[in-house]
Design a protein around this motif. Structure first.
Motif, mmCIF file in Angstrom:
data_model
loop_
_atom_site.group_PDB
_atom_site.id
_atom_site.type_symbol
_atom_site.label_atom_id
_atom_site.label_comp_id
_atom_site.label_asym_id
_atom_site.label_seq_id
_atom_site.Cartn_x
_atom_site.Cartn_y
_atom_site.Cartn_z
ATOM 1 N N ARG A 1 -34.746 -33.503 10.728
ATOM 2 C CA ARG A 1 -33.788 -32.767 11.560
ATOM 3 C C ARG A 1 -32.657 -33.660 12.035
ATOM 4 O O ARG A 1 -31.580 -33.183 12.390
ATOM 5 N N VAL A 2 -32.907 -34.970 12.064
ATOM 6 C CA VAL A 2 -31.931 -35.920 12.597
ATOM 7 C C VAL A 2 -31.080 -36.517 11.475
ATOM 8 O O VAL A 2 -30.182 -37.315 11.730
ATOM 9 N N GLY A 3 -31.360 -36.163 10.233
ATOM 10 C CA GLY A 3 -30.547 -36.646 9.132
ATOM 11 C C GLY A 3 -31.174 -37.746 8.304
ATOM 12 O O GLY A 3 -30.502 -38.348 7.462
ATOM 13 N N PHE A 4 -32.457 -38.028 8.520
ATOM 14 C CA PHE A 4 -33.132 -39.046 7.723
ATOM 15 C C PHE A 4 -33.713 -38.407 6.468
ATOM 16 O O PHE A 4 -34.209 -37.278 6.501
ATOM 17 N N ARG A 5 -33.676 -39.161 5.356
ATOM 18 C CA ARG A 5 -34.175 -38.673 4.077
ATOM 19 C C ARG A 5 -35.191 -39.673 3.521
ATOM 20 O O ARG A 5 -34.989 -40.884 3.581
ATOM 21 N N ARG A 6 -36.265 -39.157 2.965
ATOM 22 C CA ARG A 6 -37.313 -40.044 2.448
ATOM 23 C C ARG A 6 -36.862 -40.754 1.181
ATOM 24 O O ARG A 6 -36.331 -40.119 0.255
ATOM 25 N N VAL A 7 -37.093 -42.071 1.151
ATOM 26 C CA VAL A 7 -36.740 -42.865 -0.033
ATOM 27 C C VAL A 7 -37.941 -43.611 -0.614
ATOM 28 O O VAL A 7 -37.862 -44.161 -1.709
ATOM 29 N N GLY A 8 -39.053 -43.659 0.113
ATOM 30 C CA GLY A 8 -40.198 -44.415 -0.376
ATOM 31 C C GLY A 8 -41.354 -44.344 0.594
ATOM 32 O O GLY A 8 -41.455 -43.408 1.404
ATOM 33 N N THR A 9 -42.216 -45.350 0.520
ATOM 34 C CA THR A 9 -43.431 -45.388 1.340
ATOM 35 C C THR A 9 -43.604 -46.766 1.953
ATOM 36 O O THR A 9 -43.594 -47.776 1.245
ATOM 37 N N ALA A 10 -43.752 -46.797 3.266
ATOM 38 C CA ALA A 10 -44.060 -48.034 3.974
ATOM 39 C C ALA A 10 -45.568 -48.087 4.196
ATOM 40 O O ALA A 10 -46.161 -47.145 4.727
#
Length: 281
Positions: free
Chosen positions: A262-271
């Motif tokens: 909702r805040v504009g973050f997009r998933r790119v991987g896994t920590a």
């Protein structure tokens, strides 16, 4: 976009390696480096060496865990799966439990105004303000209560439990907070009202043009009011205003990741975050 070729993961690795170095000594154990904090503060972790030619081995993990026990430190490991994919199986074979947390990067164009997410005011901590020490203590107390009841569901713990968890920082730790806040390496935010006090908190660590938002927590009794999203948005906006180019975070679960979407973050991987698996009777 090919994230590996674009250099994103390389920038993240350099950030993870840089953050502890001005407050810890680095001990190398094969393909791993253990950061040992100098002085007061939350203990650091072990992670893959930035310049390692080979992935960490089972022997490397065992050596670090032995050293952590010797120093009285948590047996904690962190890494990005896309950068060091072989470590996941090694860590599990060593008996570690691994949290696979969504790794998310901010799309600045999708960042909302915090005021559209909640009607509760959000403010940034000011190192020069007379109430800075009390604000830092409130940030820690909210986090302690919030993380004790993980997730996004509402609960009973509220301001009374926060006040019971309040703890002052020693002079050295407070001085460190003040210096890092004043020079922009650390940002902190609180959401709350005069009647209720601090209800949500969060912080960010910045190294050059890269920053990580972490420790975002809301008192269980105050959840479902948009506070975590608003705190995150306020931190992100302040970071962008300061010239930060890459803002990222790790979500504790898929449910929490939806808040950050909702805040504009997009998933790119896994920590990956590993610790000893709980012992079952």
């Amino acid at each position: 976009m090919d994230l590996l070729r674009s250099g994103l993961f390389d920038r993240l690795e350099r950030f993870y390696d840089a953050v502890p170095r001005d407050a810890a000594r680095a001990e190398e154990h094969g393909g791993l480096v253990l950061f040992v904090r100098q002085g007061a503060g939350w203990p650091f972790y072990a992670r893959p060496r930035l310049d390692a030619n080979e992935a960490p081995s089972l022997a490397d993990v065992a050596a670090v865990r032995e050293r952590q026990r010797e120093l009285g430190l948590p047996e904690a490991f962190e890494w990005v799966h896309e950068t060091t994919p072989g470590l996941l199986a090694v860590a599990r074979s060593a008996g570690l439990a691994v949290l696979e947390a969504p790794l998310m990067v901010l799309d600045p164009a999708a960042l909302p105004d915090p005021g559209t997410l909640t009607d509760v005011p959000v403010r940034m901590l000011d190192a020069a303000a007379p109430g800075f020490a009390a604000d830092v203590a409130a940030r820690g107390a909210v986090a302690a209560v919030g993380f004790a009841s993980a997730g996004t569901a509402r609960g009973e713990a509220g301001p009374a439990q926060r006040d019971a968890a309040l703890a002052g920082l020693d002079d050295a730790a407070l001085d460190e907070e003040r210096v890092r806040t004043a020079d922009g390496r650390r940002l902190s935010a609180l959401a709350g009202t005069p009647a209720e006090g601090a209800l949500a908190s969060g912080m960010a660590m910045r190294v050059g043009e890269v920053a990580e938002i972490a420790g975002v927590a809301t008192l269980p009794a105050a959840r479902r009011r948009g506070l975590g999203a608003a705190v995150t948005a306020a931190l992100a906006r302040q970071l962008l205003a300061a010239g930060t180019e890459l803002v990222f975070l790790s979500a504790g679960s898929e449910d929490i990741a939806r808040v950050y979407l909702r805040v504009g973050f997009r998933r790119v991987g896994t920590a990956c975050i590993a610790e000893p698996a709980p012992v079952t009777p």
